[in-house]
Design an enzyme around this catalytic site. Structure first.
Site, short mmCIF file in Angstrom:
data_model
loop_
_atom_site.label_atom_id
_atom_site.label_comp_id
_atom_site.label_asym_id
_atom_site.label_seq_id
_atom_site.Cartn_x
_atom_site.Cartn_y
_atom_site.Cartn_z
N GLN A 332 1.55 -8.67 10.06
CA GLN A 332 2.79 -8.67 9.31
C GLN A 332 3.92 -8.86 10.32
OE1 GLN A 332 2.65 -6.65 5.69
NE2 GLN A 332 3.80 -8.52 5.36
N THR A 500 0.42 -1.19 8.79
CA THR A 500 -1.04 -1.19 8.66
C THR A 500 -1.45 -2.25 7.64
OG1 THR A 500 -1.02 1.16 9.25
CG2 THR A 500 -3.07 0.31 8.36
N HIS A 501 -0.88 -3.43 7.77
CA HIS A 501 -1.16 -4.53 6.85
C HIS A 501 -1.90 -5.63 7.59
CE1 HIS A 501 2.61 -3.10 4.42
NE2 HIS A 501 1.58 -2.27 4.33
N ASN A 502 -3.11 -5.31 8.01
CA ASN A 502 -3.98 -6.28 8.68
C ASN A 502 -4.78 -7.04 7.64
OD1 ASN A 502 -4.02 -3.40 10.01
ND2 ASN A 502 -3.90 -4.83 11.69
#
Length: 571
Positions: A332, A500-502
């Site tokens: 992100q 935490t947007h993997n």
């Protein structure tokens, strides 16, 4: 030697949003399901009056023990990857419910443009708009096809919101009305309207009112305590798998949950998955769980890692661009973009909720003309009031002393006199961004760790420059006395928290040559294996991923039921 257990219809690896939805939908339809969760059991009572920022937000009680398993990271292939030994850029959940317990509850739908990004970009701007090395591709499904599943997930979770004027068409309105408006939200909304933008309430899984979902699960309304991200909700007001889908699965009598069960391999023979091999981490005993259908529903990294460790699917090779497992890792770009300081206005920003805020999508997706810009896609711009907790929040203007009397005075003065306007930017995949197994570092069982190769690109730097300016304009319109806008992007580093947007690594598409799974998230080359989660995203949008993960999980559940009746490829 592993103990072989009785066969089940379906075994699930990881019991968070994906696993909970699959378990609920399949057991309601009569299938027997075993759910394997490597973390501990969780329940709402665990969080009664535990607003402990030190314990949860800074000592990471809900997250994976990095001394036992972590990831390694490098910026490019010329550098040796090193392990992430303490938490920084992102957080790896652990325990029943996964990251669905400690999330903020921001529940967006990806835009119609996202699902056909390559076709739509070429159609409007020509092939030359896509830079060399960028590996965007269509998802093998359209927004219109996925819309009913978005709707189903929103009803499950009771999403509170209003219509996004620049989003995809909706078949129904949100099941509950928007959350309360704060003075800061009203200022943001009025200022955006003054700039001819289109503000709307952030879609929220923090309930605005008491709600009972279609499965009969009743939940209370949000109390605006400000303890959402990194915390469990003692009221059950924040939708999470533990208070929505998992109880439904358990009540059928068809779901067996096993916690402390760490899956090490997906077993397969002759092009079919036969079950999984796992360790009970409380006893050290190893078990084989046979199943007719295997469903992987763990986090992005573990989905890709398990496939690579199990020898399923062709590993991605960045040199040739061939292979699919590990391909199109994305992250992100730009979570924070601007802060405005006010001399004569105060805001009660200590109160809030994870999804309390206002947004605009005027600069997201392809909602604006990119012809003269050096990037594609964009960002969701928002003001969100998540609750300024005492330890992690101490915002002072640039130039303030780092310690001493002046620092303390500025800290007190601006504690409630600043507003952040953020831009959550998309992240496009590139040929040299990928996941693979680390050749050096191993976990506690001796298995190779997941290795990330990633850095920000010119695409990302141009996006930040543009979005930072737009955030600054909004803050000026809001009347801030001093505006600090972020318009520069340094190389990616893994030590500072960002998001935490993997996404990516087991991506979906319309061909086995370019994707690992089809639009039901069914593996092309192992048709009784389904891989669910943001690992399926071929790129990351300008939004939080959970709403799209939920929609895809419901579609995958439908596909698994079809497969159970008639095995074979679903597309």
């Amino acid at each position: 030697m592993a103990t072989k257990l009785p066969k089940t219809d379906v075994v699930i690896v990881g019991v968070g949003w994906g696993g909970g939805i699959i378990a609920s939908e399949l057991t309601k339809n009569g299938l027997s399901v075993v759910g394997l969760e490597r973390g501990k059991e969780r329940k709402t009572e665990d969080y009664y009056m535990v607003h402990d920022e030190l314990r949860y937000a800074l000592r990471y009680e809900m997250f994976q023990d990095l001394s036992k398993e972590t990831i390694t990271f490098r910026g490019n292939e010329k550098i040796r990857a090193l392990p992430m030994r303490s938490y920084g850029s992102f957080l790896l959940g652990d325990g029943l419910g996964g990251s669905g317990v400690h999330w903020n509850g921001q529940t967006f739908r990806f835009l119609p443009y996202d699902f056909e990004i390559k076709s739509k970009t070429i159609e409007r701007y020509g092939k030359s708009k896509i830079p060399d090395g960028m590996t965007i591709q269509d998802w093998g499904i359209t927004y219109d096809k996925l819309e009913p599943y978005f709707n189903k997930f929103e009803k499950l979770t009771g999403i509170s919101g209003d219509v996004n004027p620049l989003g995809g068409k909706r078949s129904e309105k949100y099941p509950t009305p928007p959350m309360k408006d704060t003075p800061g939200m009203k200022m943001f909304s009025d200022s955006c309207k003054g700039l001819n933008y289109h503000p709307y309430h952030m879609p929220s899984a923090n309930l605005s009112e008491q709600y009972t979902n279609p499965d009969g699960i009743a939940r209370a309304a949000c109390q605006y305590c400000g303890y959402c991200e990194r915390f469990g909700c003692e009221y059950g007001a924040k939708a999470d798998p533990v208070v929505t889908v998992i109880p439904v699965a358990k009540n059928t009598g068809k779901f067996e949950l096993r916690t402390h069960s760490n899956v090490r391999r997906v077993l397969h023979k002759g092009g079919k998955a036969t079950g999984v091999l796992y360790i009970d981490t409380t006893t050290g005993e190893e078990y084989e769980q046979p199943a007719d259908i295997v469903v992987m529903t763990s986090y992005v990294f573990n989905n890709a890692r398990l496939l690579l460790l199990s020898g399923i699917g062709k590993p991605y090779d960045p040199k040739t661009g061939t292979g699919v497992i590990g391909k199109n890792y994305a992250y992100q770009v730009l979570k924070g973009a601007g802060v405005g300081f006010f001399e004569d206005k105060e805001f009660n920003i200590f109160a809030g909720a994870g999804s309390l805020g206002m947004c605009i999508d005027d600069f997201n997706g392809d909602n604006f003309d990119h012809k003269d810009l050096k990037f594609i896609h964009g960002a969701n711009i928002s003001y969100s009031q998540t609750g300024a907790r005492p330890i992690q929040n101490n915002t002072v203007p640039p130039g303030t002393a780092k310690w001493g009397k002046d620092y303390k005075a500025a800290s007190v003065k601006y504690a409630n006199r600043h507003i952040n306007v953020g831009a959550q930017g998309s992240c496009m995949p590139f040929r040299h961004h990928f996941l693979d197994l680390d050749p050096t570092y191993k976990d506690e069982f001796g298995d190779p760790l997941m290795r990330i190769t990633f850095d920000f690109e010119d695409q990302d730097r141009e996006l930040v420059k543009f979005m930072g300016g737009k955030c600054g304009d909004i803050l000026k319109q809001m009347g801030a006395d001093k505006v600090v806008a972020n318009t520069e992007l340094a190389p990616y580093e893994i030590t500072t928290y960002q998001s935490t947007h993997n996404t990516g690594g087991v991506i979906m598409g319309d061909s086995p040559d370019t994707s690992a799974v089809n639009n039901y998230l069914q593996m092309w080359d192992t048709d009784n294996l389904f891989v669910i989660g943001a690992s399926a995203f071929p790129h990351n949008s300008g939004y939080n991923p959970t709403g799209t993960v939920g929609a895809l999980a419901y579609r995958a559940a439908e596909g698994i039921l079809k497969y159970h009746q008639k095995p074979g490829s679903l597309v």
